[in-house]
Design a protein around this motif. Structure first.
Motif: not given
Length: 435
Positions: A86-104
């Motif tokens: 579902p689109q909402d799951q994809r958006i949530a995963l991508e937003k989480a990934a962006d924040r995790i990547r930025d932090y690390h």
């Protein structure tokens, strides 16, 4: 549902230390039968490779295929999963990934060197691991967030190849896990699980490549297998049950705190949730909230068992004493639900992750805050850190002596080597001393 009677402790009671030690005690000893079974599986995989992996996959996951190559999912399959969720799951995963990547990315260590007065060059070369293995639970316990938290730091570190293993019992595939793998940049995915997957990653088979380090959560068989292969490969940690400790000044909504305690208690019956406060009436209010909210929870039986057997409400004299008790516990997750968390955090010495202020629910850290959710448990925060980019990098010392430096320090090395009776060491250094 019967009300839970949560253990109550007071830091002023004479037997507080022993009562706290009893509360924190957790038996992490490996069951003898589990140990024997895991050692057998690892031996078979080490000596028979793909054939053993196929046999154990058929036995434990009820999947029969002709070769391990059939258990690999290509990048097209990962992309298909990403497109299918579902689109909402994809958006949530991508937003989480962006924040995790930025932090690390902010953790990334660089090589460095300097030159001393003799022209000698000293330094440190930081190099990523060549290949990392990521274990991801399958079946009902599917955690796409763990894929992001383990794979993204590896990729930020510069690991060339991330190999993911995930069991698919009865052929049931979790598309959200595969989608997370696509977003995180996982290179290869094999639908293999259990101790046999850990063995394959550690020793390599004809099809599954050997890795340098294995990370990721798993059941008792996976944890035991990781313990067994440590030394052949690196591992992240042997994790115990999930933990949360909340320090509250009594001014946060008790329902919020009760649900924060539930957020870890729902993981499993051995999870531990502790609240520390100088306000006895607030501890009563939170206990009332626990019993009010418990019937509304989907995993109420697990929460009830966890809260009834391992949770605690601890009364202290003040917030400084709360910090001292917290340091004794060294929790995996620590919430500072107080008016001035910035002041209190100065007194905190041991915690895996520290959540600052009333609005910072630990659950945000599990998914999308940015910092890693793979954290030290069972008091190991006294000497361990969250999983990070540094876990996928290694450091080599750089030493390059000039002629002048070799002369000056060779004289020092000569004295020390002869003092240890190691003549060859001494003479090796002495050859480079100018007469």
């Amino acid at each position: 549902m019967t009300d839970i009677n949560i253990t109550r402790l007071n830091a002023s009671q004479s037997d507080f230390d022993s009562a706290l030690a009893k509360l924190l005690a957790w038996d992490d000893s490996v069951d003898h039968q589990v140990n024997e079974s895991v050692r057998h599986i690892l031996h078979e995989v080490k000596t028979r490779g793909d054939a053993a992996v196929l046999e154990f996959t058929e036995k434990f996951d009820r999947l029969k295929v002709r070769g391990v190559a059939e258990l690999e999912m290509d990048q097209g399959r990962l992309q298909k999963a990403l497109d299918a969720i579902p689109q909402d799951q994809r958006i949530a995963l991508e937003k989480a990934a962006d924040r995790i990547r930025d932090y690390h990315e902010r953790q990334n260590q660089q090589s460095w060197q300097y030159e001393d007065e003799d022209g000698t060059v000293l330094g440190q070369k930081v190099t990523p691991l060549d290949r990392a293995g990521l274990y991801v639970p399958g079946g009902k316990a599917a955690y796409p967030s763990s894929v992001l938290m383990n794979a993204i730091p590896a990729k930020v570190a510069g690991v060339s190849e991330v190999v993911m293993v995930v069991p698919t019992p009865d052929g049931v595939v979790n598309d959200m896990v595969l989608a997370a793998a696509a977003i995180a940049g996982v290179d290869r995915v094999f639908t293999v699980g259990g101790a046999q997957a850990v063995g394959a990653l550690a020793y390599g088979t004809e099809t599954i490549p050997a890795v340098d380090k294995i990370v990721g959560p798993g059941n008792i068989f996976v944890a035991t297998a990781k313990r067994e292969v440590f030394g052949t490969v690196g591992i992240d940690m042997i994790a115990g049950p999930s933990e949360i400790l909340v320090i509250c000044d009594g001014q946060t909504d008790p329902d919020w705190i009760a649900m924060d305690l539930f957020s870890q208690a729902e993981h499993d019956e051995q999870a531990q949730s502790i609240l520390i406060s100088p306000d006895a009436a607030f501890l009563d209010a939170v206990e009332a909230s626990v019993n009010k909210l418990l019937p509304t929870m989907e995993r109420s039986e697990i929460i009830a068992e966890s809260m009834g057997s391992r949770a605690a409400l601890i009364e202290v004299a003040d917030l400084s004493e709360a910090a001292a008790v917290s340091n004794r516990i060294a929790p995996e997750h620590l919430e500072l639900s107080v008016e001035n968390p910035e002041a209190l955090v100065e007194e905190i010495r041991h915690a895996g992750a520290i959540f600052m202020g009333r609005f910072t629910a630990e659950a945000l850290g599990d998914y999308c805050a940015g910092p890693n959710h793979v954290l030290p448990t069972s008091g190991t925060a006294r000497f361990s850190s969250p999983l990070g980019v540094y876990d996928f990098q290694k450091r080599s010392s750089i030493i390059g002596f000039s002629a002048a430096g070799a002369d000056r320090m060779g004289r020092v090395a000569s004295v020390l080597a002869r003092g240890e009776g190691l003549t060859a060491h001494a003479r090796s250094a002495e050859y480079r001393i100018e007469d």
